[in-house]
Design an enzyme around this catalytic site. Structure first.
Site, PDB file in Angstrom:
ATOM      1  N   LYS A 196      -8.998   0.251  -6.194  1.00 37.25           N
ATOM      2  CA  LYS A 196      -9.594  -1.403  -5.762  1.00 37.25           C
ATOM      3  C   LYS A 196     -10.501  -1.767  -5.312  1.00 37.25           C
ATOM      4  O   LYS A 196     -10.928  -0.652  -4.331  1.00 37.25           O
ATOM      5  CB  LYS A 196      -8.347  -1.139  -4.268  1.00 37.25           C
ATOM      6  CG  LYS A 196      -8.650  -3.061  -3.874  1.00 37.25           C
ATOM      7  CD  LYS A 196      -7.554  -2.466  -2.367  1.00 37.25           C
ATOM      8  CE  LYS A 196      -7.727  -4.146  -1.895  1.00 37.25           C
ATOM      9  NZ  LYS A 196      -6.635  -3.863  -0.402  1.00 37.25           N
ATOM     10  N   ARG A 206      -7.476 -13.652   0.841  1.00 43.35           N
ATOM     11  CA  ARG A 206      -7.614 -13.443   2.526  1.00 43.35           C
ATOM     12  C   ARG A 206      -7.837 -14.606   3.858  1.00 43.35           C
ATOM     13  O   ARG A 206      -7.277 -14.779   4.813  1.00 43.35           O
ATOM     14  CB  ARG A 206      -9.216 -12.898   2.781  1.00 43.35           C
ATOM     15  CG  ARG A 206      -8.980 -11.250   2.247  1.00 43.35           C
ATOM     16  CD  ARG A 206     -10.545 -10.971   2.309  1.00 43.35           C
ATOM     17  NE  ARG A 206     -10.172  -9.964   2.295  1.00 43.35           N
ATOM     18  CZ  ARG A 206     -11.270  -9.509   1.765  1.00 43.35           C
ATOM     19  NH1 ARG A 206     -12.794  -9.448   2.089  1.00 43.35           N
ATOM     20  NH2 ARG A 206     -11.837  -7.921   1.332  1.00 43.35           N
ATOM     21  N   LYS A 224     -15.665  -4.753   3.275  1.00 46.78           N
ATOM     22  CA  LYS A 224     -14.493  -2.945   3.315  1.00 46.78           C
ATOM     23  C   LYS A 224     -15.268  -2.205   2.636  1.00 46.78           C
ATOM     24  O   LYS A 224     -14.696  -1.407   1.830  1.00 46.78           O
ATOM     25  CB  LYS A 224     -12.993  -4.264   2.518  1.00 46.78           C
ATOM     26  CG  LYS A 224     -12.491  -4.821   3.555  1.00 46.78           C
ATOM     27  CD  LYS A 224     -11.138  -5.178   3.526  1.00 46.78           C
ATOM     28  CE  LYS A 224     -10.192  -5.810   4.914  1.00 46.78           C
ATOM     29  NZ  LYS A 224      -9.221  -5.949   4.359  1.00 46.78           N
ATOM     30  N   GLU A 240     -10.526   8.797  -7.978  1.00 45.54           N
ATOM     31  CA  GLU A 240      -9.462   8.067  -7.127  1.00 45.54           C
ATOM     32  C   GLU A 240      -7.881   8.474  -7.835  1.00 45.54           C
ATOM     33  O   GLU A 240      -6.946   8.874  -7.540  1.00 45.54           O
ATOM     34  CB  GLU A 240      -9.685   6.959  -7.094  1.00 45.54           C
ATOM     35  CG  GLU A 240     -10.861   6.792  -6.504  1.00 45.54           C
ATOM     36  CD  GLU A 240     -10.538   7.145  -4.645  1.00 45.54           C
ATOM     37  OE1 GLU A 240      -9.544   6.909  -4.124  1.00 45.54           O
ATOM     38  OE2 GLU A 240     -11.636   6.990  -4.011  1.00 45.54           O
ATOM     39  N   LYS A 255      -6.983  -3.233  -8.872  1.00 45.56           N
ATOM     40  CA  LYS A 255      -7.251  -4.132  -9.246  1.00 45.56           C
ATOM     41  C   LYS A 255      -8.868  -4.712  -8.173  1.00 45.56           C
ATOM     42  O   LYS A 255      -9.259  -3.719  -7.946  1.00 45.56           O
ATOM     43  CB  LYS A 255      -6.705  -4.566  -7.474  1.00 45.56           C
ATOM     44  CG  LYS A 255      -6.740  -5.820  -6.572  1.00 45.56           C
ATOM     45  CD  LYS A 255      -5.868  -5.728  -4.992  1.00 45.56           C
ATOM     46  CE  LYS A 255      -6.371  -7.259  -4.294  1.00 45.56           C
ATOM     47  NZ  LYS A 255      -5.541  -6.959  -3.123  1.00 45.56           N
ATOM     48  N   SER A 281      -6.444 -13.157  -6.656  1.00 43.77           N
ATOM     49  CA  SER A 281      -5.626 -14.598  -5.752  1.00 43.77           C
ATOM     50  C   SER A 281      -7.571 -15.447  -6.957  1.00 43.77           C
ATOM     51  O   SER A 281      -7.152 -16.462  -7.303  1.00 43.77           O
ATOM     52  CB  SER A 281      -5.845 -14.732  -4.428  1.00 43.77           C
ATOM     53  OG  SER A 281      -7.174 -14.591  -3.508  1.00 43.77           O
ATOM     54  N   TYR A 320       0.133 -14.151  -9.331  1.00 41.56           N
ATOM     55  CA  TYR A 320       0.547 -15.509  -9.049  1.00 41.56           C
ATOM     56  C   TYR A 320       0.880 -16.594  -9.861  1.00 41.56           C
ATOM     57  O   TYR A 320       1.536 -17.393  -9.529  1.00 41.56           O
ATOM     58  CB  TYR A 320      -0.303 -15.778  -7.761  1.00 41.56           C
ATOM     59  CG  TYR A 320      -1.009 -14.787  -6.688  1.00 41.56           C
ATOM     60  CD1 TYR A 320      -0.242 -14.817  -5.818  1.00 41.56           C
ATOM     61  CD2 TYR A 320      -2.108 -14.247  -6.940  1.00 41.56           C
ATOM     62  CE1 TYR A 320      -0.411 -14.301  -4.698  1.00 41.56           C
ATOM     63  CE2 TYR A 320      -2.816 -13.278  -6.002  1.00 41.56           C
ATOM     64  CZ  TYR A 320      -1.798 -13.114  -4.665  1.00 41.56           C
ATOM     65  OH  TYR A 320      -2.149 -12.255  -3.620  1.00 41.56           O
TER      66      TYR A 320
END
Length: 330
Positions: A196, A206, A224, A240, A255, A281, A320
């Site tokens: 991610k 968000r 982040k 990871e 992502k 998004s 989406y």
């Protein structure tokens, strides 16, 4: 010179093209992410994510039923939590009576056959807006994992089929797997957000959850980047992935998706676990804005975007666009 090889012969009509088609995308490959709010008769459009809404559970049930008629059976849910329910450790996240978990129980009562995929991270519940607990200006890893495990257990009790840790804390897959097994939830899967990235394309999401890091204190990190991956890094995704594999992940996710097709392909080439990709998004917002301007045609560009993610190696696509795609092909 005589041309003995003419690739166009295999493109000459639709029947031949369909016979030769290498990549196929169906509703079974798609996960539809949806947003939940508390209350009744709530359908709140998200202005930056056109065509997507925050649903109260009474209307969510009707929308899920409509999606199932199109062949969609896999859903990922995210909660929009009111500020007064947030605190520094996200304790509302593991309250068994919270509206998010109540929605799972309602959905499973109506539709036992659907797959419910969850979100495990503190940012929807945190007064700081981070995926982990903030102490002395740092995101503390191991203390956060304790809360994430509590959250996962309550989600499993409420009927979740697949747990989705999106937090990017080190060791969280192992912590969640151990906690689930100890509570008798050996059959509940983990879809880990393996790679991610600290992407610029999460903005509309968000907005939907009001989950951006808060700027109320100089001690709170403003982004982040200390836990999400650097967009410049590729090999780090293998590290990871190795950890998630060893710790018990059942799926590994990349992502965002369309800007990280190389990462999807790399994980697919190196691991025997199913690979998921989150078509985020911001990617959707760009596509829809271009189509609204008339620069692209939605009914051709939208399926091509999803197909590119599948072609790169994704077994599961969280998007989406899932409902629109199923309506189009149906």
């Amino acid at each position: 010179m005589t041309m003995t090889r003419r690739p166009r012969r295999n493109r000459k009509n639709e029947a031949v093209r369909a016979m030769m088609r290498e990549t196929r995308l169906t509703a079974d490959n798609l996960v539809y992410p949806m947003f939940i709010v508390d209350g009744e008769n709530q359908k709140q459009e998200i202005s930056s994510l056109q065509g997507n809404y925050r649903w109260s559970v009474d209307l969510l049930v009707k929308e899920v039923e409509e999606c199932m008629k199109l062949g969609l059976r896999n859903f990922m849910f995210f909660p929009k939590v009111e500020e007064e329910l947030k605190d520094e450790i996200g304790s509302y996240s593991y309250d068994p009576d919270n509206f998010y978990l109540s929605a799972f129980r309602t959905l499973k009562k109506h539709f036992p056959e659907i797959n419910i995929i969850t979100d495990v991270a503190l940012d929807p519940y945190s007064s700081d807006g981070h995926d982990g607990i903030v102490k002395d200006g740092k995101i503390v890893n191991d203390e956060t994992n304790i809360v994430l495990a509590k959250m996962a257990i309550e989600q499993a009790r409420a009927g979740a089929d697949i747990i989705g840790p999106s937090d990017m804390m080190d060791g969280r897959v192992e912590a969640i797997r151990n906690a689930l097994d100890e509570e008798g939830f050996e059959d509940v899967s983990i879809m880990s957000y393996t790679a991610k990235y600290a992407s610029a394309f999460y903005g509309p999401f968000r907005d939907a959850l009001d989950s951006a890091p808060k700027e109320s204190s100089k001690d709170i990190p403003k982004d982040k980047k200390t836990y999400q991956m650097d967009p410049a890094n590729k090999r780090e995704a293998l590290l990871e992935a190795d950890l998630d594999y060893m710790e018990g992940a059942d799926f590994m996710m990349v992502k965002p998706a369309t800007f990280y097709l190389d990462i999807i392909h790399m994980l697919k080439s190196n691991y025997d676990l199913p690979i998921a990709a989150y078509n985020v998004s911001g990617e959707i917002a760009m596509l829809k804005a271009a189509c609204e301007k008339g620069w692209l045609d939605y009914n051709t560009a939208m399926p091509e975007m999803l197909l590119s993610i599948k072609r790169a190696g994704a077994d599961v696509i969280i998007s989406y666009l899932a409902k629109d795609y199923c309506e189009l092909v149906k």
